[in-house]
Write an enzyme that holds these catalytic residues in place. Structure first.
Site, short mmCIF file in Angstrom:
data_model
loop_
_atom_site.label_atom_id
_atom_site.label_comp_id
_atom_site.label_asym_id
_atom_site.label_seq_id
_atom_site.Cartn_x
_atom_site.Cartn_y
_atom_site.Cartn_z
N CYS A 1 -40.96 -74.46 18.78
CA CYS A 1 -42.18 -73.84 18.27
C CYS A 1 -41.98 -73.29 16.87
O CYS A 1 -42.86 -73.40 16.02
CB CYS A 1 -42.67 -72.75 19.22
N TYR B 1 -40.41 -81.65 33.80
CA TYR B 1 -39.89 -80.97 32.62
C TYR B 1 -39.19 -81.99 31.74
O TYR B 1 -38.47 -82.82 32.25
CB TYR B 1 -38.90 -79.87 33.04
N CYS C 1 -45.47 -75.25 25.09
CA CYS C 1 -45.52 -73.80 24.85
C CYS C 1 -46.88 -73.38 24.29
O CYS C 1 -47.62 -74.18 23.72
CB CYS C 1 -44.44 -73.41 23.85
N GLU D 1 -47.55 -71.52 21.68
CA GLU D 1 -47.64 -71.62 20.22
C GLU D 1 -48.02 -73.03 19.78
O GLU D 1 -48.86 -73.21 18.90
CB GLU D 1 -46.29 -71.23 19.58
N CYS E 1 -39.67 -70.25 20.93
CA CYS E 1 -38.50 -71.11 21.08
C CYS E 1 -38.26 -71.84 19.75
O CYS E 1 -39.10 -71.84 18.85
CB CYS E 1 -38.71 -72.10 22.23
N GLU F 1 -46.98 -75.62 32.01
CA GLU F 1 -45.77 -76.24 32.55
C GLU F 1 -46.10 -77.48 33.37
O GLU F 1 -47.24 -77.71 33.75
CB GLU F 1 -45.01 -75.23 33.42
N ASN F 2 -45.06 -78.25 33.62
CA ASN F 2 -45.21 -79.47 34.41
C ASN F 2 -43.92 -79.71 35.17
O ASN F 2 -42.83 -79.46 34.65
CB ASN F 2 -45.50 -80.65 33.47
N ALA F 3 -44.03 -80.22 36.39
CA ALA F 3 -42.86 -80.49 37.21
C ALA F 3 -41.94 -81.51 36.54
O ALA F 3 -40.73 -81.50 36.76
CB ALA F 3 -43.28 -81.00 38.59
#
Length: 157
Positions: free
Chosen positions: A115, A67, A72, A74, A112, A63-65
């Site tokens: 993916c 967004y 993901c 996968e 998701c 993740e990253n701030a």
């Protein structure tokens, strides 16, 4: 107007019912979710992809701030697999996750939409079905193909 239900083939099984190679993929996907970087969602996902050259590639969500700059599990695994072994084809992918409570999720969770679409592209490249194992603490869902996770896919199939 015609009602046309969509169904997907899905087998619910236990870990013990998997082949040894499938168990290895499940185990590696579980190890991978422990390497996730998920300070925002606290939902850790791991993926393990078996290639036709025998290699297994893993990935975890990052993740990253900013967004949606994260990625993901996968896609992390898929992009690494193809960039490292561009001539190898996907055979099977196992996906598992740890919930916000710090425990492996009870029931399997599906990838998701992004993916699913990316994995479908690699299934198309492979020229054959890529088996999908969705892993939960209570059971495992085995699907015969990525396509079965995306019945109305944007694809040339």
């Amino acid at each position: 107007m015609k009602n046309r239900p969509i169904t997907i083939p899905l087998v619910e099984c236990s870990y013990d019912e998997l082949s040894d190679r499938e168990k290895e993929l499940v185990d590696l996907s579980r190890r991978a979710y422990r390497r996730a970087y998920a300070p925002y969602s606290h939902f850790h996902v791991g993926a393990a992809i078996l290639l036709d050259n025998g290699e297994i590639v893993t990935g975890s969500n990052q993740e990253n701030a900013a967004y949606p700059s994260g990625i993901c599990a996968e896609r992390t695994a898929a992009f690494y697999a193809h960039s490292t072994w561009p001539d190898a084809r996907f055979v099977t992918i196992a996906i598992s996750a740890q919930g916000t409570d710090g425990l492996e999720i009870a029931d399997p969770v599906a990838p998701c939409g992004a993916c699913r679409q990316v994995l479908l592209e690699y299934e198309k490249l492979a020229g054959h079905d890529v088996k999908v194992l969705l892993v939960g603490r209570n059971c495992i869902y085995a699907l015969p193909s990525v396509r079965s996770t995306l019945p109305l896919a944007f694809s040339e199939f």
